[in-house]
Design an enzyme around this catalytic site. Structure first.
Site, PDB file in Angstrom:
ATOM      1  N   LYS A 159     -46.651   8.459  21.280  1.00  0.00           N
ATOM      2  CA  LYS A 159     -47.956   8.499  21.972  1.00  0.00           C
ATOM      3  C   LYS A 159     -48.207   7.240  22.790  1.00  0.00           C
ATOM      4  CE  LYS A 159     -50.386   6.837  17.889  1.00  0.00           C
ATOM      5  NZ  LYS A 159     -50.865   7.253  16.578  1.00  0.00           N
TER       6      LYS A 159
ATOM      7  N   ARG B  10     -59.392   7.224   7.166  1.00  0.00           N
ATOM      8  CA  ARG B  10     -59.385   7.903   8.454  1.00  0.00           C
ATOM      9  C   ARG B  10     -59.246   9.378   8.093  1.00  0.00           C
ATOM     10  NH1 ARG B  10     -55.235   6.658  13.370  1.00  0.00           N
ATOM     11  NH2 ARG B  10     -54.135   8.410  12.440  1.00  0.00           N
TER      12      ARG B  10
HETATM   13  C1  LIG Z   1     -50.070   6.751  15.632  1.00  0.00           C
HETATM   14  C2  LIG Z   1     -49.697   7.403  14.385  1.00  0.00           C
HETATM   15  C3  LIG Z   1     -48.499   7.060  13.740  1.00  0.00           C
HETATM   16  C4  LIG Z   1     -47.595   5.951  14.240  1.00  0.00           C
HETATM   17  O1  LIG Z   1     -48.154   4.691  13.932  1.00  0.00           O
HETATM   18  P1  LIG Z   1     -47.354   3.339  14.222  1.00  0.00           P
HETATM   19  O2  LIG Z   1     -48.180   2.291  13.590  1.00  0.00           O
HETATM   20  O3  LIG Z   1     -47.268   3.207  15.694  1.00  0.00           O
HETATM   21  O4  LIG Z   1     -46.021   3.468  13.600  1.00  0.00           O
HETATM   22  C5  LIG Z   1     -48.155   7.763  12.598  1.00  0.00           C
HETATM   23  N1  LIG Z   1     -48.952   8.720  12.101  1.00  0.00           N
HETATM   24  C6  LIG Z   1     -50.117   9.065  12.673  1.00  0.00           C
HETATM   25  C7  LIG Z   1     -50.941  10.150  12.058  1.00  0.00           C
HETATM   26  C8  LIG Z   1     -50.538   8.418  13.829  1.00  0.00           C
HETATM   27  O5  LIG Z   1     -51.695   8.753  14.394  1.00  0.00           O
END
Ligand SMILES: *Cc1c(COP(=O)(O)O)cnc(C)c1O
Length: 353
Positions: free
Chosen positions: A36, A129
């Protein structure tokens, strides 16, 4: 070249993917690469595919649509909106979920196109969250297994985000306890137990990941080269996959304290300006519309960012170790937040090397 420019080192990215993928493999778990932050730019996701990545995660359908490779699984990481369920079942093989009403919609939409959509049920282990509180998980499963268009394939957790809670053997073990209870109560096999994001990497390097966790989802660890629980470099991962380059458009001696009656700045905030006497100040053509200045650092340690508006960044170059001129290009290191907004800004030139 057009500035501001975000330079992306593909070879360094490739090495980081290999380092973290191997680390996961050594610990007997799979890795979902999270794209993302780089908006799933095809030329970059190709690097992941070439490195043998088959699981891709993103939070936006627009980005998942760009992932048109054979033999991969696309995970929608952000729990879906009701309004996007029809798109979700078309463009994601797997999605993370926490609401029964949404899973009912996904089931309906999947049946309409003769598919079964795969679900990871998200648990909240205290980061607050997304996710179902851990003791309520089995009751949710009872409702999910009744949905004909849905296949429940696992449990997941997200930590390190809202609450900044660090993944530990203790909290991740709660996920395994829940998975065992679900198995014995409903006979549902859960091949995927996804134990977090880049904040869980420290459990792999210390070889303490609880047995039974089968997956993690990694964005930042690969892109920035650091895990996020303790901000440590991951093994010998590259820290410079991304650098920002921006051009000086003004260079003048000016006072350090603004002159006149003092009100609010461009963003409605009251700033304090310490009196450092006359300064040599450079204006760089890179503003908040590109990246927030507190997310980047000049590689030249002798200069300092002192302010920013929508399109300008002001830098104190009084003590600079070299003589700068208008037209010179400054280089900055970038944090995860910086890469996120630089990739998203259409004003930033992306240069792949
Ligand atoms: C963005 C996200 C990740 C990845 O997180 P990083 O800290 O970039 O590794 C993993 N799981 C979810 C649900 C996310 O929203």
């Amino acid at each position: 070249m057009k500035y501001p420019a975000l330079v992306i080192h593909k070879e360094h990215l490739k090495q980081n993917i290999a380092i973290i993928k191997n680390l996961c493999q050594e610990n007997g778990i799979s890795m979902t690469a999270v794209t993302k932050c780089i908006c799933s730019i095809p030329e970059l996701t190709q690097v992941y595919v070439d490195a043998g990545v088959t699981e891709f995660g993103d939070s936006r359908i627009e980005n998942l649509k760009k992932l048109s490779y054979a033999g991969i699984n696309r995970w929608l990481l952000r729990i879906p909106m009701h309004s996007e369920c029809a798109e979700v079942v078309r463009h994601a093989e797997i999605s993370c979920n926490s609401e029964i009403s949404t899973m009912e919609k996904l089931s309906e939409e999947a049946l309409k196109i003769n598919r079964r959509h795969k679900i990871i049920l998200m648990a909240d282990l205290g980061d607050l969250r997304e996710g179902v509180m851990v003791l309520e998980l089995p009751d949710y499963v009872e409702k999910i297994v009744a949905l004909k268009g849905i296949e429940l394939i696992g449990l997941g957790v997200n930590l390190n985000c809202y609450g900044g809670i660090i993944p530990t053997v203790e909290n991740l073990s709660q996920l395994l306890t829940a998975a065992n209870e679900i198995k014995s109560r409903y006979g549902v096999e859960l091949p995927i137990i996804s134990g977090g994001n880049s904040g869980s990497i420290h459990l792999l390097t210390s070889k303490t990941m609880p047995v039974g966790i089968t997956n993690i989802r990694v964005g930042e660890g690969i892109l920035i080269g650091c895990e996020t629980s303790y901000q440590q470099q991951v093994l010998n991962a590259n820290l410079d996959v991304f650098t920002l380059h921006a051009e000086i458009v003004e260079l003048k001696e000016k006072p350090s304290v603004p002159i006149g009656e003092s009100g609010l700045d461009a963003f409605g905030e009251k700033q304090i300006y310490p009196d450092r006497g006359m300064m040599k100040r450079a204006i760089v053509a890179c503003g908040r519309q590109d990246v927030s200045a507190d997310k980047i650092l000049p590689l030249d340690c002798s200069i300092e960012i002192i302010g920013q508006s929508s399109d300008h960044m002001i830098i104190d170059v009084t003590n600079a170790s070299k003589a700068y001129s208008v037209g010179d290009v400054l280089t900055f290191s970038t944090s995860y937040g910086a890469v996120l907004s630089l990739c998203t800004s259409e004003y930033v030139n992306k240069i792949l090397r």
